[in-house]
Scaffold this motif. Sequence first.
Motif, PDB file in Angstrom:
ATOM      1  N   ARG A 118      -7.028   8.835  -7.799  1.00  0.00           N
ATOM      2  CA  ARG A 118      -5.666   9.202  -8.201  1.00  0.00           C
ATOM      3  C   ARG A 118      -5.711  10.371  -9.157  1.00  0.00           C
ATOM      4  O   ARG A 118      -6.624  10.488  -9.964  1.00  0.00           O
ATOM      5  N   THR A 119      -4.675  11.187  -9.055  1.00  0.00           N
ATOM      6  CA  THR A 119      -4.486  12.250 -10.048  1.00  0.00           C
ATOM      7  C   THR A 119      -3.063  12.148 -10.547  1.00  0.00           C
ATOM      8  O   THR A 119      -2.142  11.939  -9.759  1.00  0.00           O
ATOM      9  N   PRO A 120      -2.852  12.215 -11.849  1.00  0.00           N
ATOM     10  CA  PRO A 120      -3.820  12.548 -12.881  1.00  0.00           C
ATOM     11  C   PRO A 120      -4.544  11.338 -13.450  1.00  0.00           C
ATOM     12  O   PRO A 120      -5.509  11.480 -14.194  1.00  0.00           O
ATOM     13  N   GLU A 121      -4.130  10.115 -13.143  1.00  0.00           N
ATOM     14  CA  GLU A 121      -4.667   8.910 -13.782  1.00  0.00           C
ATOM     15  C   GLU A 121      -4.241   7.707 -12.958  1.00  0.00           C
ATOM     16  O   GLU A 121      -3.385   7.810 -12.081  1.00  0.00           O
ATOM     17  N   ASN A 122      -4.795   6.553 -13.236  1.00  0.00           N
ATOM     18  CA  ASN A 122      -4.443   5.321 -12.531  1.00  0.00           C
ATOM     19  C   ASN A 122      -3.188   4.707 -13.134  1.00  0.00           C
ATOM     20  O   ASN A 122      -3.249   3.758 -13.886  1.00  0.00           O
ATOM     21  N   ILE A 123      -2.059   5.269 -12.777  1.00  0.00           N
ATOM     22  CA  ILE A 123      -0.762   4.756 -13.235  1.00  0.00           C
ATOM     23  C   ILE A 123      -0.399   3.581 -12.339  1.00  0.00           C
ATOM     24  O   ILE A 123      -0.434   3.691 -11.112  1.00  0.00           O
ATOM     25  N   VAL A 124      -0.048   2.439 -12.936  1.00  0.00           N
ATOM     26  CA  VAL A 124       0.366   1.272 -12.167  1.00  0.00           C
ATOM     27  C   VAL A 124       1.661   0.744 -12.782  1.00  0.00           C
ATOM     28  O   VAL A 124       1.675   0.304 -13.922  1.00  0.00           O
ATOM     29  N   VAL A 125       2.750   0.826 -12.018  1.00  0.00           N
ATOM     30  CA  VAL A 125       4.045   0.320 -12.450  1.00  0.00           C
ATOM     31  C   VAL A 125       4.375  -0.871 -11.556  1.00  0.00           C
ATOM     32  O   VAL A 125       4.731  -0.703 -10.384  1.00  0.00           O
ATOM     33  N   ASN A 126       4.187  -2.086 -12.087  1.00  0.00           N
ATOM     34  CA  ASN A 126       4.467  -3.286 -11.304  1.00  0.00           C
ATOM     35  C   ASN A 126       5.974  -3.502 -11.189  1.00  0.00           C
ATOM     36  O   ASN A 126       6.723  -3.264 -12.127  1.00  0.00           O
ATOM     37  N   LEU A 127       6.380  -3.957 -10.006  1.00  0.00           N
ATOM     38  CA  LEU A 127       7.790  -4.195  -9.693  1.00  0.00           C
ATOM     39  C   LEU A 127       8.000  -5.690  -9.450  1.00  0.00           C
ATOM     40  O   LEU A 127       7.043  -6.464  -9.432  1.00  0.00           O
ATOM     41  N   ASP A 128       9.248  -6.084  -9.250  1.00  0.00           N
ATOM     42  CA  ASP A 128       9.548  -7.488  -8.970  1.00  0.00           C
ATOM     43  C   ASP A 128       8.814  -7.939  -7.719  1.00  0.00           C
ATOM     44  O   ASP A 128       8.761  -7.216  -6.713  1.00  0.00           O
ATOM     45  N   ASP A 129       8.240  -9.147  -7.789  1.00  0.00           N
ATOM     46  CA  ASP A 129       7.489  -9.682  -6.660  1.00  0.00           C
ATOM     47  C   ASP A 129       8.439 -10.025  -5.520  1.00  0.00           C
ATOM     48  O   ASP A 129       9.656 -10.176  -5.711  1.00  0.00           O
ATOM     49  N   VAL A 130       7.879 -10.137  -4.322  1.00  0.00           N
ATOM     50  CA  VAL A 130       8.629 -10.556  -3.137  1.00  0.00           C
ATOM     51  C   VAL A 130       7.930 -11.778  -2.568  1.00  0.00           C
ATOM     52  O   VAL A 130       6.740 -12.009  -2.799  1.00  0.00           O
ATOM     53  N   HIS A 131       8.677 -12.572  -1.828  1.00  0.00           N
ATOM     54  CA  HIS A 131       8.113 -13.766  -1.203  1.00  0.00           C
ATOM     55  C   HIS A 131       7.181 -13.328  -0.071  1.00  0.00           C
ATOM     56  O   HIS A 131       7.474 -12.381   0.660  1.00  0.00           O
ATOM     57  N   ASP A 132       6.057 -14.042   0.090  1.00  0.00           N
ATOM     58  CA  ASP A 132       5.097 -13.706   1.142  1.00  0.00           C
ATOM     59  C   ASP A 132       5.746 -13.627   2.523  1.00  0.00           C
ATOM     60  O   ASP A 132       5.358 -12.799   3.350  1.00  0.00           O
ATOM     61  N   ALA A 133       6.728 -14.454   2.780  1.00  0.00           N
ATOM     62  CA  ALA A 133       7.370 -14.508   4.101  1.00  0.00           C
ATOM     63  C   ALA A 133       8.078 -13.203   4.463  1.00  0.00           C
ATOM     64  O   ALA A 133       8.324 -12.948   5.642  1.00  0.00           O
ATOM     65  N   THR A 134       8.402 -12.367   3.481  1.00  0.00           N
ATOM     66  CA  THR A 134       9.064 -11.094   3.788  1.00  0.00           C
ATOM     67  C   THR A 134       8.070 -10.047   4.287  1.00  0.00           C
ATOM     68  O   THR A 134       8.487  -9.003   4.800  1.00  0.00           O
ATOM     69  N   LEU A 135       6.779 -10.306   4.166  1.00  0.00           N
ATOM     70  CA  LEU A 135       5.740  -9.358   4.584  1.00  0.00           C
ATOM     71  C   LEU A 135       5.221  -9.741   5.969  1.00  0.00           C
ATOM     72  O   LEU A 135       4.545 -10.758   6.129  1.00  0.00           O
ATOM     73  N   VAL A 136       5.533  -8.927   6.966  1.00  0.00           N
ATOM     74  CA  VAL A 136       5.206  -9.205   8.356  1.00  0.00           C
ATOM     75  C   VAL A 136       3.736  -9.557   8.535  1.00  0.00           C
ATOM     76  O   VAL A 136       2.852  -8.801   8.107  1.00  0.00           O
ATOM     77  N   ASP A 137       3.474 -10.733   9.134  1.00  0.00           N
ATOM     78  CA  ASP A 137       2.120 -11.213   9.492  1.00  0.00           C
ATOM     79  C   ASP A 137       1.202 -11.482   8.311  1.00  0.00           C
ATOM     80  O   ASP A 137       0.009 -11.728   8.507  1.00  0.00           O
ATOM     81  N   TYR A 138       1.711 -11.460   7.086  1.00  0.00           N
ATOM     82  CA  TYR A 138       0.849 -11.729   5.938  1.00  0.00           C
ATOM     83  C   TYR A 138       0.707 -13.230   5.754  1.00  0.00           C
ATOM     84  O   TYR A 138       1.689 -13.965   5.749  1.00  0.00           O
ATOM     85  N   VAL A 139      -0.540 -13.705   5.582  1.00  0.00           N
ATOM     86  CA  VAL A 139      -0.816 -15.123   5.388  1.00  0.00           C
ATOM     87  C   VAL A 139      -1.864 -15.284   4.307  1.00  0.00           C
ATOM     88  O   VAL A 139      -2.922 -14.648   4.347  1.00  0.00           O
TER      89      VAL A 139
END
Length: 143
Positions: A118-139
């Motif tokens: 990453r440039t310029p740095e490892n910026i991580v902005v966490n957002l509100d979580d979502v339920h696993d069921a909203t993610l297609v084929d995720y188990v």
Amino acid sequence: MTDALKPVVTRAGQEDTRTGQSGGAVRISGVSPQHTPATKIWYGKVSNEPGYRSLPHHHGEAETGGYVLKGRGRIYFGAGYAEFVDMTEGDFVFVPPFMPHVEANMSTTEELVWLTCRTPENIVVNLDDVHDATLVDYVRPGA
């Protein structure tokens, strides 16, 4: 010659863990402002245990390049995280600045390992979580 003008090696097992995290995606840095003279780059390894995923997040102004070293990954993005791209060992990916996304290990038995820059740095902005069921084929394992 000053130390800042010499190559700096981060030895295996001495990577820095003082970097932004997001749930099941564990980041360690090999080259970063946290422990090298680097000022405009973050380069590290991101691991997702079998069946685990990150929280929804974005990387602010940072451009992100990734390489799948091991495993099968998926990046969910777009409205409701309904869109996705899949990657396997040897694939590269670019994630634009400010793009909300979820990084998922699509295997419930094998680890997913990324090399990430990453440039310029490892910026991580966490957002509100979502339920696993909203993610297609995720188990998750055991689900």
